[in-house]
Design a protein around this motif. Structure first.
Motif, short mmCIF file in Angstrom:
data_model
loop_
_atom_site.label_atom_id
_atom_site.label_comp_id
_atom_site.label_asym_id
_atom_site.label_seq_id
_atom_site.Cartn_x
_atom_site.Cartn_y
_atom_site.Cartn_z
N LYS A 40 -5.14 -24.08 22.85
CA LYS A 40 -4.76 -24.77 24.08
C LYS A 40 -3.30 -24.47 24.44
O LYS A 40 -2.97 -24.24 25.60
CB LYS A 40 -4.96 -26.29 23.90
CG LYS A 40 -4.88 -27.08 25.19
CD LYS A 40 -6.10 -26.82 26.07
CE LYS A 40 -5.86 -27.24 27.51
NZ LYS A 40 -6.89 -26.74 28.43
N ALA A 41 -2.45 -24.43 23.41
CA ALA A 41 -1.03 -24.15 23.66
C ALA A 41 -0.86 -22.74 24.23
O ALA A 41 0.00 -22.50 25.08
CB ALA A 41 -0.24 -24.29 22.36
N VAL A 42 -1.69 -21.83 23.79
CA VAL A 42 -1.59 -20.44 24.23
C VAL A 42 -2.28 -20.22 25.58
O VAL A 42 -1.81 -19.48 26.43
CB VAL A 42 -2.19 -19.50 23.15
CG1 VAL A 42 -2.36 -18.10 23.70
CG2 VAL A 42 -1.32 -19.50 21.91
N GLY A 43 -3.43 -20.90 25.76
CA GLY A 43 -4.23 -20.65 26.94
C GLY A 43 -3.93 -21.57 28.11
O GLY A 43 -4.21 -21.23 29.26
N GLY A 44 -3.39 -22.74 27.82
CA GLY A 44 -3.07 -23.69 28.89
C GLY A 44 -4.29 -23.99 29.75
O GLY A 44 -5.38 -24.23 29.24
N ASP A 45 -4.08 -23.98 31.06
CA ASP A 45 -5.17 -24.34 31.97
C ASP A 45 -6.17 -23.20 32.15
O ASP A 45 -7.20 -23.36 32.80
CB ASP A 45 -4.60 -24.71 33.35
CG ASP A 45 -3.81 -26.02 33.27
OD1 ASP A 45 -4.06 -26.79 32.32
OD2 ASP A 45 -2.94 -26.25 34.14
N ARG A 153 -0.26 -16.30 17.93
CA ARG A 153 -0.04 -14.97 18.54
C ARG A 153 -1.31 -14.13 18.48
O ARG A 153 -1.64 -13.40 19.42
CB ARG A 153 1.12 -14.26 17.84
CG ARG A 153 2.47 -14.92 18.11
CD ARG A 153 3.64 -14.04 17.68
NE ARG A 153 3.67 -13.82 16.22
CZ ARG A 153 4.28 -14.64 15.35
NH1 ARG A 153 4.91 -15.71 15.80
NH2 ARG A 153 4.27 -14.38 14.06
N GLY A 154 -2.03 -14.26 17.37
CA GLY A 154 -3.30 -13.53 17.24
C GLY A 154 -4.31 -13.99 18.27
O GLY A 154 -5.02 -13.17 18.88
N ILE A 155 -4.38 -15.30 18.47
CA ILE A 155 -5.31 -15.85 19.47
C ILE A 155 -4.91 -15.34 20.86
O ILE A 155 -5.76 -14.96 21.67
CB ILE A 155 -5.31 -17.39 19.43
CG1 ILE A 155 -5.94 -17.88 18.11
CG2 ILE A 155 -6.09 -17.97 20.61
CD1 ILE A 155 -5.83 -19.38 17.87
N ALA A 156 -3.60 -15.31 21.13
CA ALA A 156 -3.12 -14.83 22.44
C ALA A 156 -3.56 -13.39 22.69
O ALA A 156 -4.02 -13.05 23.79
CB ALA A 156 -1.60 -14.94 22.51
N GLU A 157 -3.43 -12.55 21.64
CA GLU A 157 -3.85 -11.14 21.80
C GLU A 157 -5.33 -11.06 22.14
O GLU A 157 -5.74 -10.27 22.99
CB GLU A 157 -3.56 -10.35 20.52
CG GLU A 157 -2.09 -9.97 20.35
CD GLU A 157 -1.50 -9.28 21.58
OE1 GLU A 157 -2.17 -8.36 22.12
OE2 GLU A 157 -0.40 -9.67 22.01
N ALA A 168 -0.38 -11.49 30.32
CA ALA A 168 1.06 -11.79 30.24
C ALA A 168 1.28 -13.28 29.99
O ALA A 168 2.16 -13.67 29.20
CB ALA A 168 1.75 -11.36 31.52
N THR A 169 0.48 -14.09 30.65
CA THR A 169 0.61 -15.55 30.49
C THR A 169 0.35 -15.96 29.05
O THR A 169 1.10 -16.74 28.45
CB THR A 169 -0.40 -16.28 31.41
OG1 THR A 169 -0.34 -15.70 32.71
CG2 THR A 169 -0.11 -17.77 31.47
N ASN A 173 3.02 -17.64 26.59
CA ASN A 173 2.78 -18.96 25.98
C ASN A 173 2.90 -18.89 24.46
O ASN A 173 3.45 -19.80 23.83
CB ASN A 173 1.39 -19.48 26.35
CG ASN A 173 1.31 -19.90 27.81
OD1 ASN A 173 2.34 -20.05 28.46
ND2 ASN A 173 0.10 -20.10 28.31
N ALA A 174 2.38 -17.82 23.88
CA ALA A 174 2.45 -17.68 22.42
C ALA A 174 3.90 -17.52 21.98
O ALA A 174 4.31 -18.08 20.96
CB ALA A 174 1.62 -16.48 21.97
#
Lengths: 308, 456
Positions: A40-45, A153-157, A168-169, A173-174
């Motif tokens: 949730k912190a990485v993906g937000g809305d 960071r892995g989840i963000a990738e 980019a978002t 966020n990550a």
């Protein structure tokens, strides 16, 4: 042919249901609430996140409720801890979900342990005479915010791979979460400086990463072996050792029965510190808040030990 | 479906089905939720829907028309639900080795998950001829090898997984189950093919490792046979898109086998001349999470197939199963209470009559600590009655002229998740016998190898 009419009506109704547009861009299901909070912190809305287990549940023993397969059916991404932590309940749900996107080997399946500097990887062949061992290493890495940041960071990738428009978002966020955790860590480490080298008794071998981060010394566990409940002779041995080494505190996760731990803490005497097994994601808690609360509990235990 | 569908309705169904399928395939295009032209009816506008197909949006810079052209080049075969491969190289692992480098480090990285399960029991019966008919039941005084089960499971490729349960007895080997399961069909469909236990009811599809008792309820062995209802065949199941869990399953299996299809062709050796000579099974399962701690599962099952008593004579079995499970998860607890009830109603055409009987069991299990549990079970089976309501001669169980009930209680101790000791006592009251029989078992189970995944 009333039955035919009914079948037709049912099909029509199902079409309407099936055609309902998805609300969020990406639908993510995680096994544990810590992973949900990080996602949730990485993906937000941009993401809709759901955790299969609650923080109050023992992650080794979660019921494979069919409703969880239902959640997985619509998932674009499944994030799990790995290292056999979920081996007793996740595989059947993956198969039962009938969702090809989240099967092992698909981009929609993410085993978060690949981002972690693993500890307690057995150097030799192990078997279950050692208890319920994890041959790939200790899976309780989310107690260490440094590993938490790496997982984020892995989840963000992976989110970036699945939804390249917003790559980019996710990365930003990550990066922000990493920076926040790093900043908070400086303060946390200052507050818990007294734990360096402190002898600590724990219930289960969940402390590996926490000890690695905070530098305390887990001298004994209440479980004789992982997954085997405490017995009197073993606890007596732990008590002798804890008094001898002047253990500073007794640690236990909130999802274990704390009867023996309480008794031991009283007899040593040392403060009993209860660690929440996971982020209370359902109530909107963030990963940072969860670690902050854990640090607060450890600090209380540390100070109580000084006073006592 | 009736044999003479009236045209408009047939067409309507066909249209509905094709729309349903096209909705599912439309997901391939998976457009972002429609914004400007929201006035288009849902069935015309391909919308992102959460149910099938790759989730990612169209590859960057591709219009729906271009996508359609690509699909056309493949003969319109959109290959729905084919799992995309991870096109990217394995992610770099900050500070971590690849988990693949450690065999068995993560679930599923080794090619074959194998486990052996040993079940044995010491038994004592007051009766000279115990009425134990389950293939895994302890059935004689002294030591009984209930089974040595080799359970093998593995993903075959992105499209199938493979599961087998091979059972060794002291005198032979049998393939209890060996089947493939699809992983990548569209529209929440799944097919199993091979030799498998049918999903009729709750207990039938499970193995002794998952049972709360040493033996199986006699309802199973009386209606289906000692091994439970299984056969070579194919099964299609569908997870409906309803907001709660509704799973619909239909299967067609071989109707022969004394221990697996007892009420159907059993061991008569009749030849299969049409699909009507196979056993057809239909199951609807629904699940209701009543709260965090309380779950309820309800199943309705029906099976129909030929029986060997005469030309075109059939057997129909209807069943319902209820499962209520209480397990607190919002606080530390080892408590688990489960109530399980199954009832089976059987109807058999025999020359000049139709026999009906009723068999059921209800069991309550209570796990009161990490290592200890206790359970109680009540079972009831009626005598077969003819169309006149009088007790008739049952060709399968001629001695079963009155009802039978059995009460069992047990206590279970798990040293760990991988071993189990269980003491069980029962009073078996078959009213056609002079007196009730008593029995006691002490059973041991050991599990070694891969950690199996538990079904709910």
């Amino acid at each position: 042919m009333r039955s035919l009419r009914f079948v037709a009506a049912l099909c029509a109704a199902l079409c309407v249901l099936a055609a309902a547009p998805a609300l969020a861009a990406l639908n993510v299901v995680t096994t544990l609430p810590d992973l949900a909070a990080l996602t949730k912190a990485v993906g937000g809305d941009l993401v809709k996140v759901q955790s299969m287990a609650l923080g109050t549940q023992d992650p080794h023993r979660v019921d494979a409720k069919p409703s969880l397969a239902l959640a997985l059916r619509n998932a674009d991404l499944l994030v799990c801890v790995g290292l056999d932590l979920e081996v007793g309940w996740l595989p059947n749900l993956q198969t039962g979900s009938r969702n090809p996107r989240i099967q092992q080997g698909s981009p929609g399946f993410l085993n978060a342990s690949q981002f972690v500097r693993l500890l307690e990887v057995p150097p030799t062949k192990v078997d279950r005479s050692e208890g319920d061992v994890h041959p790939g290493g200790n899976p309780h890495y989310l107690y260490d915010p440094r590993q938490g940041a790496a997982v984020a960071r892995g989840i963000a990738e992976r989110l970036a791979q699945l939804d390249s428009k917003n790559a980019a978002t996710y990365r930003a966020n990550a990066a922000k979460l990493t920076a926040d955790l790093d900043a908070a860590r400086v303060e946390w480490e200052k507050r818990l400086a007294g734990l360096k080298g402190a002898p600590v008794v724990a219930f289960h071998r969940t402390t590996a990463y926490l000890a690695d981060w905070l530098g305390f010394d887990p001298i004994a566990f209440l479980e004789p072996k992982p997954g085997i409940p405490p017995n009197p002779s073993h606890v007596a041995g732990v008590l002798v050792l804890a008094r001898q080494r002047k253990a500073r505190m007794v640690l236990i996760e909130s999802y274990y029965n704390d009867r023996e731990a309480k008794m031991l803490a009283n007899m040593i005497p040392a403060p009993l510190v209860i660690l929440h097994g996971g982020t209370d994601f359902r109530a909107g808690e963030t990963y940072l808040q969860h670690i902050n609360e854990m640090v607060g509990n450890l600090e209380k235990g540390l100070n109580a030990g000084k006073g006592g | 479906m009736s044999s003479v569908p009236r045209r408009p309705h047939g067409a309507l169904v066909a249209v509905s089905l094709s729309v349903l399928l096209s909705t599912a395939t439309a997901a391939a295009q998976d457009l972002p939720p429609p914004s400007p032209d929201a006035g288009v009816p849902a069935s015309d506008a391909p919308t992102a829907e959460p149910d099938a197909g790759p989730a990612s949006d169209l590859p960057a810079g591709l219009t729906p028309e271009e996508m359609a052209e690509i699909e056309k080049a493949f003969g319109g075969n959109t290959q729905q639900g084919v799992p995309a491969s991870t096109s990217a190289a394995p992610d770099a692992t900050p500070g971590g080795g690849l988990p693949l480098s450690i065999p068995g480090a993560t679930s599923g990285t080794n090619f074959l998950d194998m486990s052996f399960i040993l079940d044995m029991a010491a038994a004592a019966f007051t009766s000279k001829e115990p009425l134990q008919r389950g293939a895994h039941d302890p059935s004689r005084n002294g030591f009984n090898l209930q089974q040595l089960e080799l359970s093998i499971g593995s993903v075959v490729d992105p499209y199938f997984r493979f599961d087998a349960n091979i059972v060794y007895s002291q005198f032979g080997v049998e393939i209890e189950e060996a089947y493939g399961t699809t992983l990548a069909l569209p529209a929440s469909l799944q097919v199993r093919a091979g030799q498998f236990l049918t999903r009729f009811g709750r207990l039938n599809a499970t193995h002794p490792h998952a049972w709360d008792f040493v033996d199986q309820p006699f309802a199973m062995s009386r209606v289906f046979g000692g091994e439970g209802n299984r056969g070579l065949g194919v099964e299609l199941s569908w997870l409906t898109p309803l907001p709660w869990y509704v799973e619909v399953t239909g299967s067609l299996t071989d109707a022969t086998g004394e221990a697996t299809a007892r009420s159907f062709l059993s061991s008569s050796g009749d030849r299969v001349l049409s699909p009507l000579d196979l056993q057809a099974t239909g199951v609807v399962k629904q699940f209701f999470p009543l709260s965090d701690d309380l779950s309820f599962m309800w199943g309705l099952s029906g099976a129909t197939g030929p029986n060997p008593t005469g030309y075109r004579n059939r057997t129909d079995i209807f069943g319902t199963d209820l499962y209520l499970r209480y397990r607190p998860i919002t606080e530390a607890s080892n408590t688990l209470v489960s109530l399980q009830v199954e009832a089976l109603y059987r109807r058999r055409q025999v020359p000049g009559d139709v026999l009906t009987d009723f068999n059921s069991y209800a069991q309550l299990a209570w796990r009161f600590s990490q290592r200890w549990a206790t359970a109680a079970r009540y079972e009831l089976g009626t005598a077969a009655k003819g169309e006149d309501g009088q007790v008739a001669v049952d060709p399968l169980d001629p001695e079963w002229t009155k009802s039978r009930d059995r009460v069992s209680v047990n206590l279970t101790f798990w040293p760990t998740e991988f071993s189990r000791l269980r003491f069980q006592a029962a009073r078996d009251n078959a009213r056609w016998r002079d007196q009730a029989d008593y029995s006691a078992f002490l059973a041991l189970e050991l599990v070694t190898g891969a950690h199996g995944a538990h079904a709910f």
